[in-house]
Design an enzyme around this catalytic site. Structure first.
Site, mmCIF file in Angstrom:
data_model
loop_
_atom_site.group_PDB
_atom_site.id
_atom_site.type_symbol
_atom_site.label_atom_id
_atom_site.label_comp_id
_atom_site.label_asym_id
_atom_site.label_seq_id
_atom_site.Cartn_x
_atom_site.Cartn_y
_atom_site.Cartn_z
ATOM 1 N N GLY A 45 11.559 -40.520 35.106
ATOM 2 C CA GLY A 45 9.462 -40.710 35.001
ATOM 3 C C GLY A 45 9.821 -42.334 33.816
ATOM 4 O O GLY A 45 8.802 -42.549 32.587
ATOM 5 N N TYR B 258 -3.456 -29.628 31.321
ATOM 6 C CA TYR B 258 -1.888 -29.956 31.078
ATOM 7 C C TYR B 258 -1.469 -29.378 29.500
ATOM 8 O O TYR B 258 -0.244 -29.311 29.141
ATOM 9 C CB TYR B 258 -2.340 -31.183 30.411
ATOM 10 N N GLY C 5 6.642 -44.516 32.860
ATOM 11 C CA GLY C 5 5.720 -44.596 33.320
ATOM 12 C C GLY C 5 5.461 -45.537 31.751
ATOM 13 O O GLY C 5 6.404 -46.567 31.546
ATOM 14 N N GLN C 6 4.351 -44.842 31.324
ATOM 15 C CA GLN C 6 3.974 -46.013 29.539
ATOM 16 C C GLN C 6 5.031 -46.255 28.638
ATOM 17 O O GLN C 6 5.279 -46.510 28.215
ATOM 18 C CB GLN C 6 2.801 -45.013 29.057
ATOM 19 N N ILE D 243 9.833 -41.453 40.642
ATOM 20 C CA ILE D 243 9.212 -41.187 42.475
ATOM 21 C C ILE D 243 8.872 -42.745 42.676
ATOM 22 O O ILE D 243 8.589 -42.938 43.901
ATOM 23 C CB ILE D 243 8.432 -40.236 42.255
ATOM 24 N N ARG D 244 9.132 -43.483 41.586
ATOM 25 C CA ARG D 244 8.468 -44.896 42.061
ATOM 26 C C ARG D 244 9.198 -46.157 41.133
ATOM 27 O O ARG D 244 9.916 -46.132 40.553
ATOM 28 C CB ARG D 244 6.829 -44.837 42.085
ATOM 29 N N LYS E 213 1.931 -27.926 27.914
ATOM 30 C CA LYS E 213 2.894 -28.275 27.573
ATOM 31 C C LYS E 213 3.130 -27.111 26.113
ATOM 32 O O LYS E 213 4.258 -27.135 25.771
ATOM 33 C CB LYS E 213 2.046 -28.830 26.488
HETATM 34 N N1 LIG Z 1 1.193 -41.583 26.963
HETATM 35 C C1 LIG Z 1 0.292 -40.381 25.685
HETATM 36 O O1 LIG Z 1 -0.076 -40.634 24.801
HETATM 37 C C2 LIG Z 1 1.165 -39.828 25.424
HETATM 38 C C3 LIG Z 1 0.393 -38.541 25.000
HETATM 39 C C4 LIG Z 1 1.087 -37.011 24.129
HETATM 40 C C5 LIG Z 1 2.758 -37.120 25.153
HETATM 41 N N2 LIG Z 1 3.033 -37.660 26.106
HETATM 42 C C6 LIG Z 1 3.645 -36.787 27.388
HETATM 43 O O2 LIG Z 1 4.778 -38.200 27.191
HETATM 44 C C7 LIG Z 1 5.732 -37.742 28.610
HETATM 45 C C8 LIG Z 1 5.573 -39.254 29.598
HETATM 46 O O3 LIG Z 1 4.201 -39.672 29.680
HETATM 47 P P1 LIG Z 1 3.832 -40.896 30.460
HETATM 48 O O4 LIG Z 1 2.212 -41.406 29.836
HETATM 49 O O5 LIG Z 1 4.846 -42.302 29.602
HETATM 50 O O6 LIG Z 1 3.150 -41.021 31.386
HETATM 51 P P2 LIG Z 1 3.332 -41.546 32.514
HETATM 52 O O7 LIG Z 1 2.103 -41.459 33.342
HETATM 53 O O8 LIG Z 1 2.760 -42.771 32.118
HETATM 54 O O9 LIG Z 1 4.377 -41.733 33.080
HETATM 55 C C9 LIG Z 1 4.792 -40.303 33.361
HETATM 56 C C10 LIG Z 1 6.237 -40.941 35.073
HETATM 57 O O10 LIG Z 1 6.450 -39.983 36.036
HETATM 58 C C11 LIG Z 1 6.605 -40.820 36.699
HETATM 59 N N3 LIG Z 1 6.380 -39.214 37.481
HETATM 60 C C12 LIG Z 1 5.316 -38.257 38.779
HETATM 61 N N4 LIG Z 1 5.948 -37.353 38.636
HETATM 62 C C13 LIG Z 1 7.067 -37.303 38.900
HETATM 63 C C14 LIG Z 1 8.194 -36.615 39.725
HETATM 64 N N5 LIG Z 1 7.584 -35.683 40.408
HETATM 65 N N6 LIG Z 1 9.241 -36.700 39.370
HETATM 66 C C15 LIG Z 1 9.863 -37.732 39.392
HETATM 67 N N7 LIG Z 1 9.413 -38.775 38.352
HETATM 68 C C16 LIG Z 1 8.483 -38.557 38.172
HETATM 69 C C17 LIG Z 1 5.427 -41.272 37.200
HETATM 70 O O11 LIG Z 1 5.823 -41.726 38.378
HETATM 71 C C18 LIG Z 1 5.771 -41.915 35.946
HETATM 72 O O12 LIG Z 1 6.276 -43.378 35.767
HETATM 73 C C19 LIG Z 1 4.802 -37.170 29.391
HETATM 74 O O13 LIG Z 1 5.129 -35.862 29.036
HETATM 75 C C20 LIG Z 1 3.608 -36.878 28.263
HETATM 76 O O14 LIG Z 1 2.977 -35.329 28.998
HETATM 77 C C21 LIG Z 1 2.572 -38.836 26.744
#
Ligand SMILES: NC(=O)c1ccc[n+]([C@@H]2O[C@H](COP(=O)([O-])OP(=O)(O)OC[C@H]3O[C@@H](n4cnc5c(N)ncnc54)[C@H](O)[C@@H]3O)[C@@H](O)[C@H]2O)c1
Length: 317
Positions: free
Chosen positions: A9, A143, A12-13, A36-37, A147
Site C-alpha cells: 500500500g 473501519y 497511498g497518503q 495495486i496501482r 482496526k
Molecule cells: N491517513 C490517515 O489519516 C490515517 C489515520 C489513521 C489510520 N490510517 C491507516 O494508515 C494506513 C494507510 O492509510 P493511508 O491514509 O495511506 O491510506 P490510502 O487510502 O491513502 O492508501 C492506501 C493504499 O493502499 C492501496 N491498496 C488498496 N487496496 C489494496 C490491495 N488490495 N492491495 C495492495 N494495495 C492496496 C491503495 O491503492 C492505496 O495506495 C491504513 O491502514 C489506514 O487505516 C490512516
C-alpha cells in the site's frame, strides 16, 4: 547487511512519504514499494516497485521470498468513510491483508511488522477527552471494528507466537504530497487546497467538531522511531495511542486566515459527521512518550505554513 523492507500500500497518503523516508534512511534498493496501482513519479523513480494485491497471500509471500524481506509495513486498507459504503470489501481487505502478514511473520519469514491502527477503534462510549490508552472501546464503524479486531490479533500473535508486531493508533493525518484516501479527517487536507485555489471551502464536518490530528512528518517520524525502538521498550503490542494536535474546522480556518485573510468557510455536514462524533476529541499518548520517547514537533501554525507552501510547490496552485 541492511534489512530489506516491503511496504504494502506504498502509493497511498502515508505509504508514499514513508517509502521516501525509509529509502533515504536505508538505501533505495532496500525498500520495495508495492501497491495495486502505480504511485507518484518521485516514488516510482526512486527504487523498486511491484504490483501486488495485499489480499493475495501467494503474491505477498512471493515478494517476501524474492527480495529476502525482513520487515513489512502494511499500509493497504479501506479507510473509514469508504468502508461505510463497502462494508464487506472493507472488512475483507483490512483483515485478510493483516492475517497474511502476521502468518508470514509467525512462519519466521519476517522479523518485524508494522501495522497501523486508528483513533477509529474508539466509539461513542469511550471517554472523549484525553482518551486513555486502555479504556472502553465500542467502535461503531466498519473501519473501527476492523482496526479493533486487528489490534487484538496483533497482540495475540505477539503473545502466542512471538511475532514482533508494532502499531500506532494514528490520528487524522495532514499532508500535501499525496491526497488522502477516503477518511473522515480528509477535510483538514482539502481545506488547504481550496483555500489556495478558490479562497473558500465547504466543510463536511460542523465548525465545532474537535478531532485529534497530526502533520505527516510527525507521523512518519513516530512510525520509524517505534520500529527502531529496542523490542523490550515496545510494551504495548496491540497499538499505541499517539497525539499531537486537536482542532476544529473553525480553529483551522483561523490559522489559515492568518495567511489568506479573505478565506471563507461554510458548513454542510454529511454522513461523515456521525463518524466524527463517535471518535475522541483528544488522546492521552503518555505511554508512547514513556516507552519509546515520542515527541511531536508540529503545532497548528507551523503545520499551516508547511501545508500552504508545500501545496503551492507540489501542485503549482
Ligand atoms: N491517513 C490517515 O489519516 C490515517 C489515520 C489513521 C489510520 N490510517 C491507516 O494508515 C494506513 C494507510 O492509510 P493511508 O491514509 O495511506 O491510506 P490510502 O487510502 O491513502 O492508501 C492506501 C493504499 O493502499 C492501496 N491498496 C488498496 N487496496 C489494496 C490491495 N488490495 N492491495 C495492495 N494495495 C492496496 C491503495 O491503492 C492505496 O495506495 C491504513 O491502514 C489506514 O487505516 C490512516
Amino acid at each position: 547487511m541492511a534489512s530489506k523492507i516491503l511496504i504494502i500500500g506504498a502509493c497511498g497518503q502515508i505509504g508514499t512519504e514513508l517509502t521516501m523516508a525509509l529509502r533515504e534512511k536505508v538505501g533505495n534498493q532496500n525498500v520495495i514499494a508495492s501497491d495495486i496501482r502505480e504511485g507518484s513519479p518521485e516514488l516510482m523513480a526512486s527504487g523498486p516497485f511491484e504490483v501486488a494485491d495485499a489480499t493475495n497471500f501467494e503474491q505477498i509471500q512471493d515478494l517476501v521470498i524474492q527480495y529476502e524481506i525482513d520487515e513489512v509495513y502494511l499500509m493497504a486498507a479501506m479507510l473509514s468513510a469508504t468502508a461505510e459504503k463497502f462494508p464487506m470489501k472493507g472488512w475483507a481487505l483490512n483483515m485478510n491483508s493483516l492475517f497474511h502478514v502476521l502468518n508470514l511473520a509467525k512462519d519466521k519469514k519476517l522479523s518485524k511488522v508494522f501495522w497501523p491502527s486508528s483513533i477509529a477503534v474508539f466509539g461513542p462510549t469511550t471517554p472523549k477527552q484525553d482518551t486513555p490508552q486502555t479504556t472502553v472501546m465500542e467502535p461503531t464503524t466498519v473501519y473501527g471494528i476492523s482496526k479493533q479486531a486487528g489490534e487484538r490479533w496483533c497482540e495475540y500473535y505477539h503473545n502466542k507466537f512471538g511475532v514482533d508486531v508494532r502499531s500506532i493508533r494514528y490520528p487524522g493525518l495532514i499532508s500535501y504530497k499525496t491526497l488522502p484516501g477516503g477518511g473522515t479527517t480528509d477535510y483538514a487536507v482539502e481545506i488547504y487546497h481550496e483555500a489556495l485555489k478558490n479562497k473558500k471551502y465547504t466543510s463536511f464536518l460542523k465548525e465545532d467538531t474537535e478531532l485529534p490530528m497530526m502533520f505527516m512528518d510527525d507521523a512518519i517520524r513516530a512510525t520509524i522511531s517505534l520500529m527502531e525502538a529496542p523490542a523490550e521498550n515496545v510494551k504495548i503490542r496491540s497499538s499505541y495511542n499517539l497525539a499531537a494536535l486537536n482542532f476544529t474546522p473553525e480553529t483551522l480556518t483561523k490559522a489559515i486566515k492568518k495567511h489568506i485573510p479573505e478565506f471563507e468557510i461554510d458548513y454542510a455536514p454529511d454522513f461523515r459527521q456521525a463518524i466524527a462524533d463517535s471518535w475522541p476529541s483528544s488522546i492521552d499518548d503518555s505511554r508512547a512518550r514513556e516507552d519509546w520517547g515520542w515527541q511531536h514537533e508540529f503545532d497548528i501554525d507551523r503545520m499551516t505554513e508547511e501545508m500552504l507552501e508545500g501545496i503551492k510547490e507540489v501542485h503549482h496552485v
